[in-house]
Design a protein around this motif. Structure first.
Motif, mmCIF file in Angstrom:
data_model
loop_
_atom_site.group_PDB
_atom_site.id
_atom_site.type_symbol
_atom_site.label_atom_id
_atom_site.label_comp_id
_atom_site.label_asym_id
_atom_site.label_seq_id
_atom_site.Cartn_x
_atom_site.Cartn_y
_atom_site.Cartn_z
ATOM 1 N N LEU A 1 40.235 45.390 40.231
ATOM 2 C CA LEU A 1 40.081 46.798 40.568
ATOM 3 C C LEU A 1 41.254 47.614 40.042
ATOM 4 O O LEU A 1 41.084 48.716 39.516
ATOM 5 N N PHE A 2 42.475 47.067 40.188
ATOM 6 C CA PHE A 2 43.648 47.731 39.623
ATOM 7 C C PHE A 2 43.476 47.942 38.128
ATOM 8 O O PHE A 2 43.718 49.031 37.591
ATOM 9 N N ASP A 3 43.073 46.862 37.420
ATOM 10 C CA ASP A 3 42.891 46.956 35.960
ATOM 11 C C ASP A 3 41.838 48.006 35.617
ATOM 12 O O ASP A 3 41.991 48.800 34.682
ATOM 13 N N TYR A 4 40.758 48.000 36.338
ATOM 14 C CA TYR A 4 39.666 48.922 36.032
ATOM 15 C C TYR A 4 40.103 50.374 36.237
ATOM 16 O O TYR A 4 39.879 51.231 35.377
ATOM 17 N N LEU A 5 40.752 50.651 37.387
ATOM 18 C CA LEU A 5 41.147 52.023 37.673
ATOM 19 C C LEU A 5 42.232 52.517 36.724
ATOM 20 O O LEU A 5 42.277 53.692 36.357
ATOM 21 N N SER A 6 43.137 51.596 36.321
ATOM 22 C CA SER A 6 44.209 52.022 35.415
ATOM 23 C C SER A 6 43.676 52.381 34.032
ATOM 24 O O SER A 6 44.325 53.095 33.270
ATOM 25 N N GLU A 7 42.494 51.857 33.698
ATOM 26 C CA GLU A 7 41.933 52.121 32.373
ATOM 27 C C GLU A 7 40.767 53.130 32.426
ATOM 28 O O GLU A 7 40.547 53.890 31.495
ATOM 29 N N ASN A 8 39.989 53.114 33.531
ATOM 30 C CA ASN A 8 38.774 53.919 33.580
ATOM 31 C C ASN A 8 38.747 54.936 34.732
ATOM 32 O O ASN A 8 37.775 55.676 34.879
ATOM 33 N N GLY A 9 39.790 54.921 35.600
ATOM 34 C CA GLY A 9 39.792 55.827 36.749
ATOM 35 C C GLY A 9 40.075 57.262 36.335
ATOM 36 O O GLY A 9 40.381 57.580 35.175
ATOM 37 N N SER A 10 40.016 58.129 37.339
ATOM 38 C CA SER A 10 40.318 59.545 37.078
ATOM 39 C C SER A 10 41.791 59.717 36.728
ATOM 40 O O SER A 10 42.619 58.831 36.962
ATOM 41 N N GLU B 1 43.946 61.553 38.095
ATOM 42 C CA GLU B 1 44.784 61.562 39.304
ATOM 43 C C GLU B 1 45.108 60.130 39.741
ATOM 44 O O GLU B 1 46.261 59.812 40.059
ATOM 45 N N ILE B 2 44.087 59.275 39.737
ATOM 46 C CA ILE B 2 44.328 57.880 40.159
ATOM 47 C C ILE B 2 45.237 57.174 39.170
ATOM 48 O O ILE B 2 46.155 56.436 39.555
ATOM 49 N N ARG B 3 45.036 57.386 37.873
ATOM 50 C CA ARG B 3 45.893 56.714 36.881
ATOM 51 C C ARG B 3 47.325 57.168 37.038
ATOM 52 O O ARG B 3 48.266 56.348 36.972
ATOM 53 N N GLN B 4 47.549 58.455 37.263
ATOM 54 C CA GLN B 4 48.920 58.951 37.440
ATOM 55 C C GLN B 4 49.542 58.383 38.713
ATOM 56 O O GLN B 4 50.730 58.046 38.758
ATOM 57 N N THR B 5 48.726 58.274 39.761
ATOM 58 C CA THR B 5 49.228 57.696 41.018
ATOM 59 C C THR B 5 49.637 56.241 40.802
ATOM 60 O O THR B 5 50.692 55.800 41.272
ATOM 61 N N LEU B 6 48.816 55.480 40.084
ATOM 62 C CA LEU B 6 49.137 54.072 39.830
ATOM 63 C C LEU B 6 50.388 53.946 38.975
ATOM 64 O O LEU B 6 51.239 53.079 39.205
ATOM 65 N N ILE B 7 50.537 54.790 37.967
ATOM 66 C CA ILE B 7 51.723 54.721 37.096
ATOM 67 C C ILE B 7 52.966 55.041 37.900
ATOM 68 O O ILE B 7 54.013 54.369 37.800
ATOM 69 N N ALA B 8 52.876 56.078 38.744
ATOM 70 C CA ALA B 8 54.044 56.430 39.576
ATOM 71 C C ALA B 8 54.322 55.325 40.583
ATOM 72 O O ALA B 8 55.483 54.972 40.842
ATOM 73 N N PHE B 9 53.271 54.777 41.146
ATOM 74 C CA PHE B 9 53.413 53.752 42.182
ATOM 75 C C PHE B 9 54.075 52.485 41.636
ATOM 76 O O PHE B 9 54.859 51.832 42.310
ATOM 77 N N ASP C 1 45.632 52.392 50.315
ATOM 78 C CA ASP C 1 44.385 51.917 50.907
ATOM 79 C C ASP C 1 43.227 52.868 50.637
ATOM 80 O O ASP C 1 42.100 52.453 50.342
ATOM 81 N N ASP C 2 43.472 54.181 50.747
ATOM 82 C CA ASP C 2 42.380 55.149 50.591
ATOM 83 C C ASP C 2 41.814 55.126 49.174
ATOM 84 O O ASP C 2 40.619 55.252 48.968
ATOM 85 N N GLN C 3 42.706 55.014 48.197
ATOM 86 C CA GLN C 3 42.244 55.052 46.810
ATOM 87 C C GLN C 3 41.595 53.731 46.372
ATOM 88 O O GLN C 3 40.656 53.719 45.599
ATOM 89 N N LEU C 4 42.158 52.588 46.864
ATOM 90 C CA LEU C 4 41.727 51.298 46.321
ATOM 91 C C LEU C 4 40.934 50.452 47.303
ATOM 92 O O LEU C 4 40.546 49.345 46.988
#
Length: 632
Positions: free
Chosen positions: A51-60, A62-70, A90-93
């Motif tokens: 799920l992390f891999d998918y969102l980092s490549e295909n997410g919105s 906002e989510i990609r920026q959140t993951l990069i910052a996180f 938890d809310d996002q993932l």
């Protein structure tokens, strides 16, 4: 009181056995549960990592920026030092904790350390201190980050608890992800089960004692038998369950392995393969596309199977009707192999060997077809057949030529031998000088040797042409052996070689090829004498065993060199090729023996040690229904 003491001992023993049995069952159940927990934990961390891999490549965005910052170095270092400032995802993932103590933990290599950080919220909010990447000891995070491979470990965590940990790399973010659960959480229910089992065992012992005291030993004995039976049933059920689990696991593993092998063979095969359902193609490999000269698998799928065959097969049958028959046979029997003439997409025909195998396709009966182009084999087969016919013609021509030439040589040779004998006997008066007598003797000896050579050539030619007399008669083996010995005895006496004969009983009359057998024995004995030294011995033995005539000729002569032994039966071969050691002869004797033995469906075996001697064994079958007695 004396009657109760043995029973009390029996109750204690039964209670102990029951407790051990219950403990064993609980332990086995715990092991099964532990394996299930491991598998579930591994699946959980794998799903979240994907799920992390998918969102980092295909997410919105906002989510990609959140993951990069996180997952930035600064954020991770801050979270490790102040866990209360952790960004909860938890809310996002939709990160779920696992059990009461389970949680997710992240890690990343920063400098020379692995720094840990929280990923999702959980009751246990502790975070391990950073560890050096080369520090000794187990670390699932190190496994995920350094090798990039998923793994599973069971060890003591940083809090001092025994934990189960599954690790998984998240390559798109350069971090590792682990899911963990305290082993105590898995063990707790089974510890309670064990305590309960022990308590039940003690209660059962107490109740048994009360029953025995009130109702007597007879009832207890019957109850003990019932309990024993129940224990056996429980043990058998547990064993059967384990066997079923093992068989199921092995079956699944074999099925998976079989499917992988089938796919490998199907796609990598150089022979065309395809799958058929309801008389239509549903899949094929690249070899089928190339062999039938189409451009792609899709093009192949669009062609009807009947297009790949001519209207008729070489035997004149209709290709469509015959194909229907072959497919029906394969469906009914499960397998069918046959030769077929196929037609490529451009119209060229070629011979093939086709194999149809019945298979299951989505619960329906389908066919797997494999086609092997045998054009080259057919060409080779035709060339071999032609070469065989040519060789047989050449062999017949050679034999006829040798027979014809030998007959032509015989006529003048007989005249030479006849006149030389007259001159040796001086029928018409003295020759004059003594040298003339020596010359006449040399002429007669050379002529006789040449006649022997011609006779041998005639024998071989007759055998190869199938004209050698094959008539069978009843004959006396003892009489035949005496004739053979008498024939070679003068030569043996001249060479100072003794002959010994062994003849087993029960073979007075033998039904077989008398003339051929006599020629074989004489040729073998002549060789044994010829390649022997003065004072040597030749032993000939004959007997019948299992309706077969055995003839053994053994000598203690020069022997045959090991390298030459395989060629000793070839025409014109000599036992000794040394010009100074070689004896007179045509070199055809053993070859004639071999061909005669083969014509009589027998065997000829030669054993020899150079410098020690030679043993020749001949075995010739007799005709069933003869009157021979088995010897030995």
């Amino acid at each position: 009181m004396t009657n109760k003491i043995p029973f009390m001992q029996l109750i204690l023993a039964a209670g102990f056995i029951a407790t051990v049995f219950a403990g064993g069952v609980i332990y086995e159940l715990y092991q099964v549960k532990l394996e299930d927990q491991k598998a579930e934990l591994q699946k959980l961390v794998r799903d979240q990592a994907e799920l992390f891999d998918y969102l980092s490549e295909n997410g919105s965005e906002e989510i990609r920026q959140t993951l990069i910052a996180f997952t930035s170095d600064e954020s991770i270092l801050r979270q490790n030092e102040n866990p209360e400032e952790t960004i909860i995802l938890d809310d996002q993932l939709s990160l779920d904790t696992y059990g009461e103590t389970g949680r997710f933990l992240g890690g990343k290599i920063i400098g020379e350390n692995i720094v840990f950080f929280r990923v999702g919220d959980a009751p246990d909010a502790g975070i391990p201190a950073p560890i050096h990447i080369d520090r000794e000891g187990e670390s699932p995070m190190r496994e995920a980050l350094q090798t990039g491979e998923a793994g599973f470990l069971q060890f003591t965590g940083f809090e001092g608890h025994e934990i189960l940990v599954a690790s998984q790399p998240v390559e798109s973010l350069g971090i590792g992800l682990v899911a963990r659960i305290d082993l105590a959480e898995v063990q707790g229910p089974y510890i309670r089960y064990g305590v309960t089992a022990i308590a039940v065992a003690f209660i059962a012992m107490f109740i048994s004692w009360l029953i025995y005291r009130n109702y007597g030993a007879t009832y207890i004995a019957r109850l003990s038998d019932d309990l024993s039976t129940q224990k056996e049933v429980a043990k058998t059920s547990r064993e059967e369950l384990e066997v079923q689990k093992k068989v199921h696991a092995e079956t699944e593993a074999k099925l998976e392995e079989s499917e992988k092998k089938y796919e490998t063979i199907f796609y990598s095969s150089e022979d065309p393969m395809w799958l058929m359902l309801d008389g239509k193609f549903i899949h094929c490999n690249e070899a089928a596309v190339e062999t039938f000269r189409l451009k792609s698998i899709d093009d192949f799928m669009e062609v009807h199977p009947s297009h790949f065959s001519p209207l008729q097969q070489p035997d004149g049958t209709n290709s469509f009707l015959k194909a229907e028959e072959m497919m029906k046979n394969a469906v009914e029997s499960g397998y069918s192999r046959f030769f077929w003439t196929h037609k490529r997409f451009d119209g060229e025909e070629f011979p093939a060997e086709v194999t149809l195998t019945r298979i299951n396709i989505d619960g329906r009966v389908g066919l797997h077809a494999m086609v092997r182009d045998i054009t080259e084999e057919k060409i080779v087969e035709e060339n071999l057949q032609k070469a065989l016919v040519d060789a047989e013609r050449a062999n017949v021509a050679k034999s006829e030529f040798l027979a014809s030439m030998s007959h032509e040589f015989r006529t003048p040779l007989n005249a030479i031998l006849g006149f030389s004998e007259m001159l040796k006997a001086q029928y018409l008066g003295p020759l004059g000088a003594d040298k003339y007598g020596e010359y006449v003797g040399d002429i007669h000896t050379s002529g006789a040797h040449l006649l022997d050579l011609i006779n041998d050539i005639l024998d071989i030619s007759a055998i190869e042409a199938g004209k050698n007399p094959m008539e069978k008669t009843f004959f006396d083996m003892m009489e035949l052996m005496e004739e053979c010995i008498a024939t070679v005895e003068p030569t043996a006496l001249e060479c100072e070689i003794s002959i010994h004969h062994k003849l087993s009983g029960g073979q007075e009359k033998i039904y077989g090829h008398r003339r051929g057998i006599k020629q074989i024995i004489i040729n073998i004995m002549a060789n044994a004498i010829k390649y022997n030294h003065a004072g040597g011995e030749v032993t000939v033995e004959s007997y019948v065993k299992d309706r077969k005539l055995h003839i053994i000729v053994e000598d203690n002569g020069f022997g045959i060199e090991k390298d030459f032994l395989p060629r000793i039966l070839e025409p014109f071969s000599r036992a000794d090729e040394n010009a100074h050691m070689a004896q007179e002869g045509t070199g055809l004797g053993l070859s004639i023996c071999q061909k005669l033995v083969e014509a009589y469906e027998g065997t000829l075996d030669i054993e020899s040690t150079y410098g020690i001697g030679t043993k020749v064994t001949i075995v010739i079958p007799t005709v069933s229904g003869d009157r021979l007695q088995n010897v030995g």
